[in-house]
Design a protein around this motif. Structure first.
Motif, PDB file in Angstrom:
ATOM      1  N   ILE A 105       0.904  -1.240   0.023  1.00 37.25           N
ATOM      2  CA  ILE A 105       0.084  -0.121  -0.077  1.00 37.25           C
ATOM      3  C   ILE A 105       0.790   1.289   0.088  1.00 37.25           C
ATOM      4  O   ILE A 105       0.413   2.289  -0.605  1.00 37.25           O
ATOM      5  N   THR A 106       2.009   1.259   0.779  1.00 38.30           N
ATOM      6  CA  THR A 106       2.651   2.421   0.956  1.00 38.30           C
ATOM      7  C   THR A 106       3.499   3.200  -0.331  1.00 38.30           C
ATOM      8  O   THR A 106       3.028   4.138  -0.571  1.00 38.30           O
ATOM      9  N   PRO A 107       3.809   2.454  -1.435  1.00 33.77           N
ATOM     10  CA  PRO A 107       4.241   3.226  -2.778  1.00 33.77           C
ATOM     11  C   PRO A 107       3.171   3.356  -3.449  1.00 33.77           C
ATOM     12  O   PRO A 107       3.126   4.703  -4.193  1.00 33.77           O
ATOM     13  N   ILE A 108       1.857   2.934  -3.364  1.00 32.68           N
ATOM     14  CA  ILE A 108       0.722   3.278  -4.229  1.00 32.68           C
ATOM     15  C   ILE A 108       0.162   4.677  -3.602  1.00 32.68           C
ATOM     16  O   ILE A 108      -0.083   5.691  -4.433  1.00 32.68           O
ATOM     17  N   LEU A 109       0.135   4.665  -2.236  1.00 36.69           N
ATOM     18  CA  LEU A 109      -0.061   6.149  -1.711  1.00 36.69           C
ATOM     19  C   LEU A 109       0.841   7.158  -2.051  1.00 36.69           C
ATOM     20  O   LEU A 109       0.175   8.354  -2.756  1.00 36.69           O
ATOM     21  N   THR A 110       2.015   6.948  -2.037  1.00 31.32           N
ATOM     22  CA  THR A 110       2.995   7.849  -2.294  1.00 31.32           C
ATOM     23  C   THR A 110       3.038   8.206  -3.998  1.00 31.32           C
ATOM     24  O   THR A 110       2.996   9.512  -4.074  1.00 31.32           O
ATOM     25  N   THR A 111       2.855   7.254  -4.686  1.00 34.21           N
ATOM     26  CA  THR A 111       2.625   7.608  -6.253  1.00 34.21           C
ATOM     27  C   THR A 111       1.541   8.569  -6.385  1.00 34.21           C
ATOM     28  O   THR A 111       1.417   9.390  -7.146  1.00 34.21           O
ATOM     29  N   ILE A 112       0.419   8.422  -5.747  1.00 37.34           N
ATOM     30  CA  ILE A 112      -0.924   9.124  -5.739  1.00 37.34           C
ATOM     31  C   ILE A 112      -0.528  10.597  -5.592  1.00 37.34           C
ATOM     32  O   ILE A 112      -1.116  11.487  -6.112  1.00 37.34           O
ATOM     33  N   ASN A 113       0.291  10.965  -4.132  1.00 43.43           N
ATOM     34  CA  ASN A 113       0.705  12.020  -3.901  1.00 43.43           C
ATOM     35  C   ASN A 113       1.717  12.857  -5.014  1.00 43.43           C
ATOM     36  O   ASN A 113       1.601  14.209  -5.089  1.00 43.43           O
ATOM     37  N   MET A 114       2.215  12.189  -5.867  1.00 47.42           N
ATOM     38  CA  MET A 114       3.312  12.565  -6.673  1.00 47.42           C
ATOM     39  C   MET A 114       2.481  13.288  -7.908  1.00 47.42           C
ATOM     40  O   MET A 114       2.844  14.075  -8.749  1.00 47.42           O
ATOM     41  N   TRP A 115       1.053  12.840  -7.787  1.00 47.27           N
ATOM     42  CA  TRP A 115       0.058  13.809  -8.621  1.00 47.27           C
ATOM     43  C   TRP A 115      -0.652  14.704  -8.176  1.00 47.27           C
ATOM     44  O   TRP A 115      -0.900  15.726  -8.662  1.00 47.27           O
ATOM     45  N   PHE A 116      -1.046  14.484  -6.658  1.00 47.63           N
ATOM     46  CA  PHE A 116      -1.665  15.536  -6.079  1.00 47.63           C
ATOM     47  C   PHE A 116      -1.053  16.912  -5.811  1.00 47.63           C
ATOM     48  O   PHE A 116      -1.593  18.146  -6.201  1.00 47.63           O
ATOM     49  N   TYR A 117      -0.111  16.841  -5.460  1.00 50.24           N
ATOM     50  CA  TYR A 117       0.584  17.917  -5.126  1.00 50.24           C
ATOM     51  C   TYR A 117       0.870  18.933  -6.282  1.00 50.24           C
ATOM     52  O   TYR A 117       0.566  20.415  -6.038  1.00 50.24           O
ATOM     53  N   PRO A 118       1.418  18.497  -7.305  1.00 51.79           N
ATOM     54  CA  PRO A 118       1.505  19.259  -8.612  1.00 51.79           C
ATOM     55  C   PRO A 118       0.255  19.858  -8.949  1.00 51.79           C
ATOM     56  O   PRO A 118       0.171  20.949  -9.449  1.00 51.79           O
ATOM     57  N   ALA A 119      -0.815  19.163  -8.690  1.00 51.82           N
ATOM     58  CA  ALA A 119      -2.288  19.499  -9.416  1.00 51.82           C
ATOM     59  C   ALA A 119      -2.505  20.834  -8.356  1.00 51.82           C
ATOM     60  O   ALA A 119      -3.152  21.764  -9.030  1.00 51.82           O
ATOM     61  N   GLN A 120      -2.396  20.835  -6.924  1.00 52.58           N
ATOM     62  CA  GLN A 120      -2.822  21.777  -6.303  1.00 52.58           C
ATOM     63  C   GLN A 120      -1.977  23.019  -6.560  1.00 52.58           C
ATOM     64  O   GLN A 120      -2.666  24.124  -6.656  1.00 52.58           O
ATOM     65  N   MET A 121      -0.606  23.049  -6.970  1.00 49.69           N
ATOM     66  CA  MET A 121       0.145  24.235  -7.236  1.00 49.69           C
ATOM     67  C   MET A 121      -0.476  24.593  -8.696  1.00 49.69           C
ATOM     68  O   MET A 121      -0.536  25.598  -8.944  1.00 49.69           O
ATOM     69  N   SER A 122      -0.613  23.793  -9.683  1.00 46.88           N
ATOM     70  CA  SER A 122      -1.431  24.163 -10.710  1.00 46.88           C
ATOM     71  C   SER A 122      -2.754  24.938 -10.606  1.00 46.88           C
ATOM     72  O   SER A 122      -3.172  25.688 -11.783  1.00 46.88           O
ATOM     73  N   ALA A 123      -3.346  24.395  -9.765  1.00 47.30           N
ATOM     74  CA  ALA A 123      -4.691  25.086  -9.481  1.00 47.30           C
ATOM     75  C   ALA A 123      -4.735  26.313  -8.951  1.00 47.30           C
ATOM     76  O   ALA A 123      -5.553  27.356  -9.338  1.00 47.30           O
ATOM     77  N   LEU A 124      -3.649  26.932  -8.162  1.00 48.60           N
ATOM     78  CA  LEU A 124      -3.560  28.371  -7.633  1.00 48.60           C
ATOM     79  C   LEU A 124      -3.592  29.251  -8.592  1.00 48.60           C
ATOM     80  O   LEU A 124      -4.440  30.284  -8.247  1.00 48.60           O
ATOM     81  N   PRO A 125      -3.032  29.210  -9.818  1.00 50.81           N
ATOM     82  CA  PRO A 125      -3.174  30.357 -10.719  1.00 50.81           C
ATOM     83  C   PRO A 125      -4.366  30.483 -11.211  1.00 50.81           C
ATOM     84  O   PRO A 125      -4.697  31.495 -11.662  1.00 50.81           O
ATOM     85  N   LYS A 126      -5.200  29.556 -11.253  1.00 47.50           N
ATOM     86  CA  LYS A 126      -6.784  29.630 -11.816  1.00 47.50           C
ATOM     87  C   LYS A 126      -7.773  29.831 -10.597  1.00 47.50           C
ATOM     88  O   LYS A 126      -8.904  30.186 -10.836  1.00 47.50           O
ATOM     89  N   ILE A 127      -7.457  29.988  -9.547  1.00 48.07           N
ATOM     90  CA  ILE A 127      -8.290  30.478  -8.411  1.00 48.07           C
ATOM     91  C   ILE A 127      -7.675  31.825  -7.739  1.00 48.07           C
ATOM     92  O   ILE A 127      -8.616  32.396  -7.059  1.00 48.07           O
ATOM     93  N   LEU A 128      -6.542  32.477  -8.159  1.00 46.64           N
ATOM     94  CA  LEU A 128      -6.206  33.675  -7.365  1.00 46.64           C
ATOM     95  C   LEU A 128      -5.754  34.423  -8.505  1.00 46.64           C
ATOM     96  O   LEU A 128      -5.325  34.147  -9.588  1.00 46.64           O
ATOM     97  N   ASP A 129      -6.007  35.713  -8.131  1.00 48.93           N
ATOM     98  CA  ASP A 129      -5.498  36.874  -9.082  1.00 48.93           C
ATOM     99  C   ASP A 129      -3.895  36.966  -8.855  1.00 48.93           C
ATOM    100  O   ASP A 129      -3.154  36.358  -7.988  1.00 48.93           O
ATOM    101  N   LYS A 130      -3.293  37.329 -10.040  1.00 49.29           N
ATOM    102  CA  LYS A 130      -1.759  37.406 -10.102  1.00 49.29           C
ATOM    103  C   LYS A 130      -1.110  38.223  -8.800  1.00 49.29           C
ATOM    104  O   LYS A 130      -0.198  37.570  -8.216  1.00 49.29           O
TER     105      LYS A 130
END
Length: 202
Positions: A105-130
């Protein structure tokens, strides 16, 4: 702060905090659990290695994240982690919890996070003003580092108090709450996103 008047940012920020807490605690709980089950520091080392190995994926996740709906990625990554974390307490309850299961289970959870954190950072410019973007990035970085330090400091005490299996259960609940928060996000579609969607339709 004025930035927290932005409902989307507040939802994303709280969700990030919950995720950071969950990640930090189950990483420690996994190593503790494999040692308890296997009685060997070798298993603990393997658990630590498996939690780091999937980080290689992060090199390739950025370009691919731009091609998928961000809200869906955020929601489903949380739900998937919540379900995976539930496997451990269920296995413990029905008496089929093993070192191999925890290590799988451990590497599967870590693998998911490798997508989750960049997705969060990618969402920031789309929800905040410059003008708010720098502040938003700083708050995210501070939350990540601060929570990591805090959780590492208290994780041992929590494991002794609640037990490693119980931490998996509470972390699962945290990820379910995170998914509910991300379901309420309203992320703006960029021209590139629209172009990609048109290509899919055509």
């Amino acid at each position: 702060m004025g930035i927290f008047k932005n409902r989307n940012f507040t939802l994303l920020f709280i969700g990030r905090i919950l995720t950071n807490i969950g990640d930090s605690l189950y990483a420690v709980a996994a190593m503790w659990l494999v040692y308890s089950l296997g009685g060997s520091t070798l298993y603990t080392g393997i658990a630590g290695f498996l939690s780091i190995l999937p980080r290689i994926i992060q090199l390739f996740s950025g370009p691919m994240i731009d091609r998928v709906p961000l809200r869906g990625l955020l929601v489903y990554s949380q739900l998937f982690q919540a379900v995976l974390l539930l496997v451990v307490p269920l296995a413990h309850y029905f008496d089929f919890l093993t070192v191999g299961l925890v290590l799988a289970i451990t590497p599967i959870l870590t693998t998911i996070n490798m997508w989750f954190y960049p997705a969060q950072m990618s969402a920031l410019p789309k929800i905040l003003d410059k003008k708010q973007l720098t502040q938003g990035n700083s708050l995210f970085s501070f939350a990540y580092q601060g929570i990591d330090v805090a959780c590492n400091a208290v994780s041992g005490a929590l494991i002794v108090l609640l037990g490693a299996v119980a931490l998996y259960l509470w972390n699962s609940l945290g990820f379910f709450i995170g998914a509910l928060l991300f379901m309420q996000l309203r992320i703006k579609t960029t021209p590139r996103d629209s172009h990609n969607n048109e290509q899919k339709i055509s």
